[in-house]
Write an enzyme that holds these catalytic residues in place. Structure first.
Site, PDB file in Angstrom:
ATOM      1  N   TRP A  20       0.771  -1.149  -0.083  1.00 39.27           N
ATOM      2  CA  TRP A  20       0.157   0.162   0.092  1.00 39.27           C
ATOM      3  C   TRP A  20       0.737   1.236  -0.066  1.00 39.27           C
ATOM      4  CZ3 TRP A  20      -5.313  -0.077  -0.189  1.00 39.27           C
ATOM      5  CH2 TRP A  20      -5.812   1.344  -0.201  1.00 39.27           C
ATOM      6  N   HIS A  50      -0.465  -5.552   6.547  1.00 38.86           N
ATOM      7  CA  HIS A  50      -1.563  -5.414   5.508  1.00 38.86           C
ATOM      8  C   HIS A  50      -0.774  -5.801   4.140  1.00 38.86           C
ATOM      9  CE1 HIS A  50      -4.686  -4.268   8.229  1.00 38.86           C
ATOM     10  NE2 HIS A  50      -3.801  -3.628   8.759  1.00 38.86           N
ATOM     11  N   HIS A  54      -4.231 -10.759   3.205  1.00 38.09           N
ATOM     12  CA  HIS A  54      -4.214 -10.519   4.435  1.00 38.09           C
ATOM     13  C   HIS A  54      -5.678 -10.335   4.856  1.00 38.09           C
ATOM     14  CE1 HIS A  54      -4.450  -6.414   2.721  1.00 38.09           C
ATOM     15  NE2 HIS A  54      -5.071  -6.141   3.993  1.00 38.09           N
ATOM     16  N   ASP A  56      -7.927  -8.271   7.837  1.00 37.95           N
ATOM     17  CA  ASP A  56      -8.326  -7.192   8.528  1.00 37.95           C
ATOM     18  C   ASP A  56      -9.056  -7.328   9.597  1.00 37.95           C
ATOM     19  OD1 ASP A  56      -7.153  -5.489   6.664  1.00 37.95           O
ATOM     20  OD2 ASP A  56      -9.063  -4.485   5.851  1.00 37.95           O
ATOM     21  N   HIS A  60      -8.457  -2.488  12.973  1.00 30.12           N
ATOM     22  CA  HIS A  60      -8.018  -1.723  11.999  1.00 30.12           C
ATOM     23  C   HIS A  60      -8.711  -0.284  11.300  1.00 30.12           C
ATOM     24  CE1 HIS A  60      -5.890  -0.861   8.164  1.00 30.12           C
ATOM     25  NE2 HIS A  60      -6.745  -1.183   7.216  1.00 30.12           N
ATOM     26  N   HIS A 161     -15.585  -0.610   4.822  1.00 29.61           N
ATOM     27  CA  HIS A 161     -14.878  -1.194   6.024  1.00 29.61           C
ATOM     28  C   HIS A 161     -15.995  -1.155   7.188  1.00 29.61           C
ATOM     29  CE1 HIS A 161     -10.776  -1.192   4.060  1.00 29.61           C
ATOM     30  NE2 HIS A 161     -10.615  -2.333   4.899  1.00 29.61           N
ATOM     31  N   GLU A 173      -8.388  -9.641   1.924  1.00 30.39           N
ATOM     32  CA  GLU A 173      -7.970  -8.745   0.989  1.00 30.39           C
ATOM     33  C   GLU A 173      -6.738  -9.166   0.273  1.00 30.39           C
ATOM     34  OE1 GLU A 173      -9.573  -4.454   2.726  1.00 30.39           O
ATOM     35  OE2 GLU A 173      -7.436  -5.192   3.169  1.00 30.39           O
TER      36      GLU A 173
END
Length: 210
Positions: A20, A50, A54, A56, A60, A161, A173
């Site tokens: 990310w 992440h 992974h 969440d 998070h 989310h 994800e």
């Protein structure tokens, strides 16, 4: 469960893989070699939680949400339904109501034609917040996707989310679903039991359901 025939749908963790933007990249190396220690190679890694494929945890995106060690492992093991939504640029209640989700407890959305672990996508499928209430109505407890996030990259509100969290739907994800056909599968994607964590890489595997 029967033995064998598992398909790995995990992004492999390797140096140079996409992360990310602005987050901690993955790095693996040997902190000591067998030649140095006289007995064993000893590896170490630095990474965001992440990275790659992974899970969440609610923590998070919610200060009061469950942390990873508080999550029920049963959520991450069981039957899953793969649905192909690659023809849609945005997915929400309207699009998902076109599919048979009855009896599904875990839903894996195949949103993209190709997921390249070494390149962070400049654009990916939008998941709209009205997805959460629909999945709750259907009794779905986990949503897996083949893109970096259930929210778009520039989102600060993380509305999807929160929608999934409020619906009691756990999130995975960055799955690799390019070669997976729609249908029902046995599914395992256990996160590490990291105390206090907001997420964890997982090893995700599937095989056709009996």
């Amino acid at each position: 469960m029967k033995e064998g025939n598992w398909m790995d749908i995990t992004q492999p963790l390797k140096n140079g893989m996409a992360n990310w933007p602005g987050d901690t990249p993955f790095e693996f190396g040997l902190s000591a070699t067998k030649e140095e220690t006289g007995s064993a190679n000893i590896g170490r890694m630095t990474t965001s939680l992440h990275i790659g494929t992974h899970a969440d945890a609610p923590f998070h995106f919610d200060e009061n949400g469950k942390q990873l060690h508080e999550m029920n492992p049963d959520v991450y093991i069981g039957k899953a339904r793969v649905v192909d939504v690659t023809r849609f640029s945005s997915v929400g209640r309207e699009e998902l109501e076109r599919f048979d989700l009855d009896g599904a407890r875990r839903l894996l959305l195949k949103t993209s034609v190709r997921n390249d672990p070494m390149t962070f996508p400049e654009d990916y499928t939008e998941l709209r917040p009205d997805i959460g209430p629909l999945l709750k109505e259907k009794g779905i407890i986990l949503l897996g996707i083949d893109i970096p996030s259930v929210d778009l990259i520039h989102s600060k509100e993380l509305a999807t989310h929160h929608s999934l969290g409020e619906a009691g739907v756990c999130i995975i994800e960055n799955l690799m679903l390019e070669k997976v056909q729609p249908g029902d599968y046995e599914f395992i994607a256990l996160p590490l039991a990291i105390h206090g964590a907001d997420g964890s890489p997982v090893r995700a595997v599937i095989r056709p359901a009996e």
